[in-house]
Design a protein around this motif. Structure first.
Motif, PDB file in Angstrom:
ATOM      1  N   ALA A  75       0.836  -1.188   0.000  1.00  0.00           N
ATOM      2  CA  ALA A  75       0.000   0.000   0.000  1.00  0.00           C
ATOM      3  C   ALA A  75       0.881   1.252   0.000  1.00  0.00           C
ATOM      4  CB  ALA A  75      -0.900  -0.015   1.229  1.00  0.00           C
ATOM      5  N   PRO A  76       0.338   2.374  -0.437  1.00  0.00           N
ATOM      6  CA  PRO A  76       1.125   3.609  -0.459  1.00  0.00           C
ATOM      7  C   PRO A  76       1.701   3.941   0.914  1.00  0.00           C
ATOM      8  CG  PRO A  76      -0.899   3.904  -1.672  1.00  0.00           C
ATOM      9  CD  PRO A  76      -1.003   2.564  -0.992  1.00  0.00           C
ATOM     10  N   GLY A  77       2.989   4.151   0.957  1.00  0.00           N
ATOM     11  CA  GLY A  77       3.643   4.521   2.204  1.00  0.00           C
ATOM     12  C   GLY A  77       3.870   3.395   3.179  1.00  0.00           C
ATOM     13  N   LYS A  78       3.570   2.174   2.765  1.00  0.00           N
ATOM     14  CA  LYS A  78       3.730   1.035   3.669  1.00  0.00           C
ATOM     15  C   LYS A  78       4.663  -0.002   3.061  1.00  0.00           C
ATOM     16  CE  LYS A  78      -0.754   1.460   5.943  1.00  0.00           C
ATOM     17  NZ  LYS A  78      -1.986   0.733   6.374  1.00  0.00           N
ATOM     18  N   GLU A  79       5.099  -0.920   3.910  1.00  0.00           N
ATOM     19  CA  GLU A  79       5.953  -1.994   3.433  1.00  0.00           C
ATOM     20  C   GLU A  79       5.112  -3.066   2.740  1.00  0.00           C
ATOM     21  OE1 GLU A  79       9.529  -1.667   6.770  1.00  0.00           O
ATOM     22  OE2 GLU A  79       8.277  -3.453   6.668  1.00  0.00           O
ATOM     23  N   ARG A  80       5.765  -3.809   1.896  1.00  0.00           N
ATOM     24  CA  ARG A  80       5.077  -4.898   1.229  1.00  0.00           C
ATOM     25  C   ARG A  80       4.721  -5.978   2.249  1.00  0.00           C
ATOM     26  NH1 ARG A  80       7.810  -6.892  -4.212  1.00  0.00           N
ATOM     27  NH2 ARG A  80       9.435  -7.590  -2.756  1.00  0.00           N
ATOM     28  N   GLU A  81       3.518  -6.522   2.118  1.00  0.00           N
ATOM     29  CA  GLU A  81       3.042  -7.511   3.080  1.00  0.00           C
ATOM     30  C   GLU A  81       2.469  -8.733   2.379  1.00  0.00           C
ATOM     31  OE1 GLU A  81      -0.122  -5.758   5.383  1.00  0.00           O
ATOM     32  OE2 GLU A  81      -1.496  -5.693   3.685  1.00  0.00           O
ATOM     33  N   PHE A  82       2.438  -9.812   3.118  1.00  0.00           N
ATOM     34  CA  PHE A  82       1.913 -11.073   2.627  1.00  0.00           C
ATOM     35  C   PHE A  82       0.400 -11.009   2.491  1.00  0.00           C
ATOM     36  CE2 PHE A  82       1.180 -15.490   2.145  1.00  0.00           C
ATOM     37  CZ  PHE A  82       0.163 -15.828   3.019  1.00  0.00           C
ATOM     38  N   VAL A  83      -0.125 -11.654   1.448  1.00  0.00           N
ATOM     39  CA  VAL A  83      -1.569 -11.742   1.248  1.00  0.00           C
ATOM     40  C   VAL A  83      -2.036 -13.198   1.273  1.00  0.00           C
ATOM     41  CG1 VAL A  83      -3.488 -11.278  -0.315  1.00  0.00           C
ATOM     42  CG2 VAL A  83      -1.627  -9.606  -0.090  1.00  0.00           C
ATOM     43  N   ALA A  84      -1.482 -14.016   0.380  1.00  0.00           N
ATOM     44  CA  ALA A  84      -1.925 -15.407   0.283  1.00  0.00           C
ATOM     45  C   ALA A  84      -0.858 -16.227  -0.417  1.00  0.00           C
ATOM     46  CB  ALA A  84      -3.235 -15.502  -0.488  1.00  0.00           C
ATOM     47  N   THR A  85      -0.889 -17.530  -0.162  1.00  0.00           N
ATOM     48  CA  THR A  85       0.075 -18.416  -0.793  1.00  0.00           C
ATOM     49  C   THR A  85      -0.551 -19.763  -1.058  1.00  0.00           C
ATOM     50  OG1 THR A  85       2.288 -19.419  -0.579  1.00  0.00           O
ATOM     51  CG2 THR A  85       0.995 -19.207   1.433  1.00  0.00           C
ATOM     52  N   ILE A  86      -0.030 -20.464  -2.047  1.00  0.00           N
ATOM     53  CA  ILE A  86      -0.556 -21.777  -2.424  1.00  0.00           C
ATOM     54  C   ILE A  86       0.600 -22.657  -2.866  1.00  0.00           C
ATOM     55  CG2 ILE A  86      -1.038 -21.000  -4.795  1.00  0.00           C
ATOM     56  CD1 ILE A  86      -3.516 -22.863  -4.733  1.00  0.00           C
ATOM     57  N   SER A  87       0.594 -23.888  -2.400  1.00  0.00           N
ATOM     58  CA  SER A  87       1.646 -24.820  -2.773  1.00  0.00           C
ATOM     59  C   SER A  87       1.258 -25.557  -4.046  1.00  0.00           C
ATOM     60  CB  SER A  87       1.877 -25.827  -1.641  1.00  0.00           C
ATOM     61  OG  SER A  87       0.774 -26.719  -1.558  1.00  0.00           O
ATOM     62  N   TRP A  88       2.197 -26.323  -4.554  1.00  0.00           N
ATOM     63  CA  TRP A  88       1.922 -27.134  -5.755  1.00  0.00           C
ATOM     64  C   TRP A  88       0.772 -28.100  -5.496  1.00  0.00           C
ATOM     65  CZ3 TRP A  88       3.321 -27.131 -10.733  1.00  0.00           C
ATOM     66  CH2 TRP A  88       3.092 -28.279 -11.479  1.00  0.00           C
ATOM     67  N   ARG A  89       0.699 -28.570  -4.270  1.00  0.00           N
ATOM     68  CA  ARG A  89      -0.348 -29.531  -3.908  1.00  0.00           C
ATOM     69  C   ARG A  89      -1.596 -28.851  -3.364  1.00  0.00           C
ATOM     70  NH1 ARG A  89       1.510 -34.649  -4.157  1.00  0.00           N
ATOM     71  NH2 ARG A  89       3.768 -34.939  -4.168  1.00  0.00           N
TER      72      ARG A  89
END
Length: 122
Positions: free
Chosen positions: A39-53
């Motif tokens: 977001a503007p003025g903020k650090e990059r943050e985690f949202v979601a992740t998915i594995s191969w499985r």
């Protein structure tokens, strides 16, 4: 490996939007994939992740509103976003890892896309 994210845009609060990220190149080496946002003025943050499985994990702020999925045959990962809020406004980045894990840490990802802007108006 190159990642190309798309699907961002300007929407109103409560709307839905789906982001896509296509991987090209040495895609056989890609396993875990994720979405992060800045977001503007903020650090990059985690949202979601998915594995191969297809194991998934979400940030608390998006849980029950966002869904991550992938089509391995198309080397594509998606992020379906529902009930969008102004605080979801950010540049969204897709990332890919050579390891088949679900990770919230940026350092665990080996490749990054260029980002796509999502703007949610109130």
């Amino acid at each position: 490996v190159q990642l190309q994210a798309s699907g961002g845009g300007l929407v109103q609060a409560g709307d839905s939007l789906t982001l896509s990220c296509v991987a090209s190149g040495r895609t056989y080496s890609v396993y875990g994939m994720g979405w992060f946002r800045q977001a503007p003025g903020k650090e990059r943050e985690f949202v979601a992740t998915i594995s191969w499985r297809i194991t998934t994990y979400y940030a608390d702020s998006v849980k029950d509103r966002f869904t991550i999925s992938r089509d391995n045959a198309k080397n594509t990962v998606y992020l379906q976003m529902h009930s969008l809020k102004p605080e979801d406004t950010a540049v969204y980045y897709c990332a890919a890892a050579n390891t088949n894990w679900v990770s919230t840490r940026q350092c665990d990802y080996d490749y990054w896309g260029q980002g796509t802007l999502v703007t949610v108006s109130s």
